[in-house]
Design a protein around this motif. Structure first.
Motif, PDB file in Angstrom:
ATOM      1  N   LYS A 157       0.819  -1.201   0.000  1.00  0.00           N
ATOM      2  CA  LYS A 157       0.000   0.000   0.000  1.00  0.00           C
ATOM      3  C   LYS A 157       0.859   1.260   0.000  1.00  0.00           C
ATOM      4  O   LYS A 157       0.424   2.321  -0.438  1.00  0.00           O
ATOM      5  N   SER A 158       2.080   1.141   0.486  1.00  0.00           N
ATOM      6  CA  SER A 158       2.925   2.323   0.553  1.00  0.00           C
ATOM      7  C   SER A 158       3.467   2.740  -0.806  1.00  0.00           C
ATOM      8  O   SER A 158       3.922   3.845  -0.999  1.00  0.00           O
ATOM      9  N   SER A 200       3.450   4.280  -4.191  1.00  0.00           N
ATOM     10  CA  SER A 200       2.578   5.341  -4.692  1.00  0.00           C
ATOM     11  C   SER A 200       1.964   4.974  -6.023  1.00  0.00           C
ATOM     12  O   SER A 200       2.494   4.152  -6.766  1.00  0.00           O
ATOM     13  N   TYR A 201       0.822   5.614  -6.307  1.00  0.00           N
ATOM     14  CA  TYR A 201       0.160   5.351  -7.575  1.00  0.00           C
ATOM     15  C   TYR A 201       1.026   5.816  -8.735  1.00  0.00           C
ATOM     16  O   TYR A 201       0.925   5.326  -9.841  1.00  0.00           O
ATOM     17  N   ASP A 242      -3.936   7.173  -1.009  1.00  0.00           N
ATOM     18  CA  ASP A 242      -2.712   7.335  -1.802  1.00  0.00           C
ATOM     19  C   ASP A 242      -2.938   8.214  -3.035  1.00  0.00           C
ATOM     20  O   ASP A 242      -2.554   7.859  -4.149  1.00  0.00           O
TER      21      ASP A 242
END
Length: 367
Positions: free
Chosen positions: A23-24, A26-27, A215
């Motif tokens: 999840k950390s 980034s997009y 995010d």
């Protein structure tokens, strides 16, 4: 003229299925893995050469009250929204809105306890509600619109006194670019147009929570000179179905101090001029290989219409509006300002306006 100094709801999933490592991540990194290296300007390759559409369908009256809750419509209309663009949300789910309401409420309470939250008329408690505005979609790839409200109780309110709405926000995507939306990874939801109404402190807190939770990134969304001119033409085109009552434009001309010009046009005169421009453009295309579709408005017609309005103004006042910038336009259907403020006053043409604004938000999308 004046001088101024101045809840089962569809959450569309994309066809590209790529497992996200954590999840950390980034997009922005996810985009790179899906779409390749970024351009030197930092935009997605698919959007680098894209511009505002040069043609669009002429607005038609939509009775969206048949598919959208009237209460939601009343909240969306007659409110001046400050616009922002927001990048795709990671793992946002329309089925988790109650949980999001609790999380954002807790976040605001925690920030307030640390002295960061905004005070609203002595309010000491806040309650957040997320809701789906069902029916505010035009295509299968549009995600349902989300309405966010923050209610508060005054510090010395009676126990039975209802909380008052002190802030409102909206996330939407109307007729979003399908190529862009389908290029996203599976767990990203595209709701690029964000409107807020209320204290700036609460707006900052809501954006901060969204950025940490999903995010994403928010950026200011101004309404360009070209987009404002599109609204002048599209709203004028609606006059026969819904009387626009007035056409008012505010221009700023470069001078010391800056010269602000308010230009008001009789609606019938505006309509007659627009009709003549449309007719002339259609006649010019009759001899071409492809006849012009009457339901389509071209940028050439918009520019010609605006030039006629500016020429008329010059004949009377000897001021060339082309030297300045269009800052504001308003009719009985709505008003828009170059600083990103918009108010929609007629639900029949809400879809037309939000389609243009969604396009503007997507064109601002970085990676």
């Amino acid at each position: 003229m004046e001088r101024h100094q101045t809840s089962v709801t569809r959450t569309p999933l994309n066809s590209v299925v790529v497992q996200r490592r954590s999840k950390s991540k980034s997009y922005r990194q996810s985009y790179r893995s899906c779409l390749g290296a970024t351009s030197r300007l930092g935009f997605t390759p698919a959007l680098t050469a894209q511009r505002l559409n040069a043609s669009r369908r002429a607005p038609k009256s939509h009775d969206i009250t048949k598919k959208v809750n009237p209460e939601h419509l009343n909240l969306l209309m007659k409110t001046e929204w400050q616009l922002s663009y927001v990048t795709p949300l990671y793992q946002f789910r329309h089925t988790q809105l109650k949980s999001y309401s609790r999380q954002l409420s807790a976040f605001i309470a925690a920030e307030k306890q640390q002295g960061f939250a905004v005070e609203v008329d002595g309010s000491h408690s806040f309650r957040v509600s997320f809701s789906v505005v069902q029916g505010m979609v035009e295509t299968d790839h549009d995600a349902e619109t989300i309405l966010i409200q923050i209610h508060s109780s005054p510090a010395f309110a009676r126990q039975d006194e209802p909380q008052k709405s002190v802030w409102r926000g909206c996330l939407t995507c109307i007729n979003g670019n399908p190529d862009y939306i389908h290029s996203l990874l599976k767990d990203f939801i595209c709701l690029p147009l964000f409107g807020s109404s209320g204290p700036q402190g609460l707006t900052s807190l809501v954006k901060s929570w969204f950025q940490q939770t999903f995010d994403c990134y928010f950026g200011p969304l101004e309404i360009s000179n070209t987009s404002l001119q599109w609204l002048v033409a599209l709203w004028t085109n609606c006059h026969t179905e819904s009387n626009i009552q007035h056409l008012k434009m505010i221009w700023t001309l470069p001078a010391v101090p800056p010269l602000q010009v308010t230009y008001s046009v009789n609606p019938e005169d505006a309509w007659e001029l627009w009709s003549s421009v449309r007719k002339a453009h259609q006649e010019e295309n009759e001899g071409g290989e492809k006849a012009k579709d009457e339901a389509i408005v071209d940028i050439e017609e918009v520019m010609r219409f605006m030039q006629c309005l500016k020429s008329h103004f010059y004949r009377h006042f000897r001021l060339d509006l082309s030297a300045g910038s269009l800052d504001q336009v308003s009719t009985a259907l709505g008003s828009a300002k170059s600083n990103g403020r918009i108010k929609i006053l007629n639900s029949k043409y809400m879809i037309t306006t939000l389609t243009l604004l969604t396009e503007c938000a997507l064109l601002k999308m970085p990676i």
